[in-house]
Design a protein around this motif. Sequence first.
Motif, PDB file in Angstrom:
ATOM      1  N   THR A 117      44.892  43.207  34.926  1.00 43.38           N
ATOM      2  CA  THR A 117      43.570  43.301  36.040  1.00 43.38           C
ATOM      3  C   THR A 117      42.812  41.870  35.943  1.00 43.38           C
ATOM      4  O   THR A 117      42.946  41.107  34.720  1.00 43.38           O
ATOM      5  N   GLU A 118      42.015  41.561  36.846  1.00 45.30           N
ATOM      6  CA  GLU A 118      41.480  40.375  37.010  1.00 45.30           C
ATOM      7  C   GLU A 118      40.354  40.406  35.912  1.00 45.30           C
ATOM      8  O   GLU A 118      40.011  39.288  35.203  1.00 45.30           O
ATOM      9  N   SER A 119      39.682  41.449  35.474  1.00 44.97           N
ATOM     10  CA  SER A 119      38.649  41.412  34.411  1.00 44.97           C
ATOM     11  C   SER A 119      39.316  41.102  32.974  1.00 44.97           C
ATOM     12  O   SER A 119      38.812  40.629  32.263  1.00 44.97           O
ATOM     13  N   TYR A 120      40.668  42.001  32.886  1.00 44.52           N
ATOM     14  CA  TYR A 120      41.239  41.664  31.443  1.00 44.52           C
ATOM     15  C   TYR A 120      41.493  40.345  31.438  1.00 44.52           C
ATOM     16  O   TYR A 120      41.481  39.461  30.309  1.00 44.52           O
ATOM     17  N   ALA A 121      42.179  39.738  32.481  1.00 44.30           N
ATOM     18  CA  ALA A 121      42.516  38.308  32.543  1.00 44.30           C
ATOM     19  C   ALA A 121      41.338  37.267  32.427  1.00 44.30           C
ATOM     20  O   ALA A 121      41.508  36.317  31.708  1.00 44.30           O
ATOM     21  N   GLY A 139      39.423  29.464  38.026  1.00 48.13           N
ATOM     22  CA  GLY A 139      40.430  28.885  38.433  1.00 48.13           C
ATOM     23  C   GLY A 139      41.809  29.302  37.718  1.00 48.13           C
ATOM     24  O   GLY A 139      42.844  29.595  38.480  1.00 48.13           O
ATOM     25  N   HIS A 140      41.614  29.587  36.355  1.00 44.27           N
ATOM     26  CA  HIS A 140      42.777  30.119  35.665  1.00 44.27           C
ATOM     27  C   HIS A 140      42.982  31.706  36.162  1.00 44.27           C
ATOM     28  O   HIS A 140      44.267  32.026  36.215  1.00 44.27           O
ATOM     29  N   VAL A 141      41.952  32.254  36.101  1.00 43.49           N
ATOM     30  CA  VAL A 141      41.977  33.702  36.687  1.00 43.49           C
ATOM     31  C   VAL A 141      42.736  33.842  38.035  1.00 43.49           C
ATOM     32  O   VAL A 141      43.535  34.540  38.229  1.00 43.49           O
ATOM     33  N   ARG A 142      42.491  32.954  39.035  1.00 41.00           N
ATOM     34  CA  ARG A 142      42.884  33.040  40.387  1.00 41.00           C
ATOM     35  C   ARG A 142      44.449  32.711  40.353  1.00 41.00           C
ATOM     36  O   ARG A 142      45.015  33.510  40.934  1.00 41.00           O
ATOM     37  N   THR A 143      44.750  31.802  39.603  1.00 42.09           N
ATOM     38  CA  THR A 143      46.083  31.301  39.522  1.00 42.09           C
ATOM     39  C   THR A 143      46.877  32.488  38.872  1.00 42.09           C
ATOM     40  O   THR A 143      47.966  32.968  39.246  1.00 42.09           O
ATOM     41  N   ARG A 144      46.336  33.273  37.621  1.00 46.13           N
ATOM     42  CA  ARG A 144      47.153  34.377  37.176  1.00 46.13           C
ATOM     43  C   ARG A 144      47.215  35.514  38.140  1.00 46.13           C
ATOM     44  O   ARG A 144      48.277  36.277  38.198  1.00 46.13           O
ATOM     45  N   MET A 145      46.261  35.779  38.916  1.00 46.40           N
ATOM     46  CA  MET A 145      46.245  36.804  39.998  1.00 46.40           C
ATOM     47  C   MET A 145      47.403  36.526  41.089  1.00 46.40           C
ATOM     48  O   MET A 145      47.862  37.567  41.376  1.00 46.40           O
TER      49      MET A 145
END
Length: 277
Positions: A117-121, A139-145
């Motif tokens: 999930t976004e919060s977990y990431a 930026g890292h979170v967006r890429t993972r999502m």
Amino acid sequence: MPQPKDLDPYTDPRAFYGAELRRLRESAGLSQSELGARVFCSGTYIGLFEAGERRPQLELSRGLDELLGSGEHLQRLCRLAQTSKVAGYFADAAELQLQASFIGSYTSMLVLGLLQTESYARALTRAAHPFSTADVVEGHVRTRMERTGLLDSPTAPVLWVVLHEAALLLPVGGNAVMSEQLDHLAEQTAARPRLITQVLPFSAGAHPFLHGSMTLMQFDEAPAAVYTEGAYSGQLVEEPLLVEQYSSAYDLARAAALSPEASLDRIVSAAKEFATP
């Protein structure tokens, strides 16, 4: 091995690299196998570069430039083709996941990135980059999502996930974040027919992947590959005997894990434990 094919060299940097490698190889009068033997890799590997199906490697490009008398031409194209939104050590594996027909994953302490999930990431990224700015973290979170979109692709691979029971108990981001993450994992597992999730219980004891994580990628028309990762580095493994060793160990891990049905029950149970005040 992949047969030479006509690429539009202006499609992207990787296609340009492949077209130039093929041009230089044919000018030298060498087959893919002959060129591969001279730079200590297989002809199949050369074919994958020429077909634009593998990101070029700088060290190999240096050897190809020396052998083919092309100065630093392939090295410069390699640097251009290696541009990626993800960490450099993961970029090759990220590209291969898009091409894989089967992805088998083992994680020891964390939920697989494709199922986060976004919060977990975000909690994981903040922990891994404690001195980075909020913009860098996001930026890292967006890429993972963005990468989770792979599961919605019409050509989505079969994804077989084995995660250690410890990953269900580590409170990444706190109880609310973990409850949401485990609910999401359970929902995705129940809803996606091409996703199989198994939990390796503590009772399984020692196992081959005790010290890290592993992702096995299999393809319809290319050799399998394995990606292993630590906190700040990763390695793509393509040597056939070593890939086979990882594959066999992964089969043992799946055999030792709970059944998919029992695993889903354990995930749901862990989610409820985090949701309890």
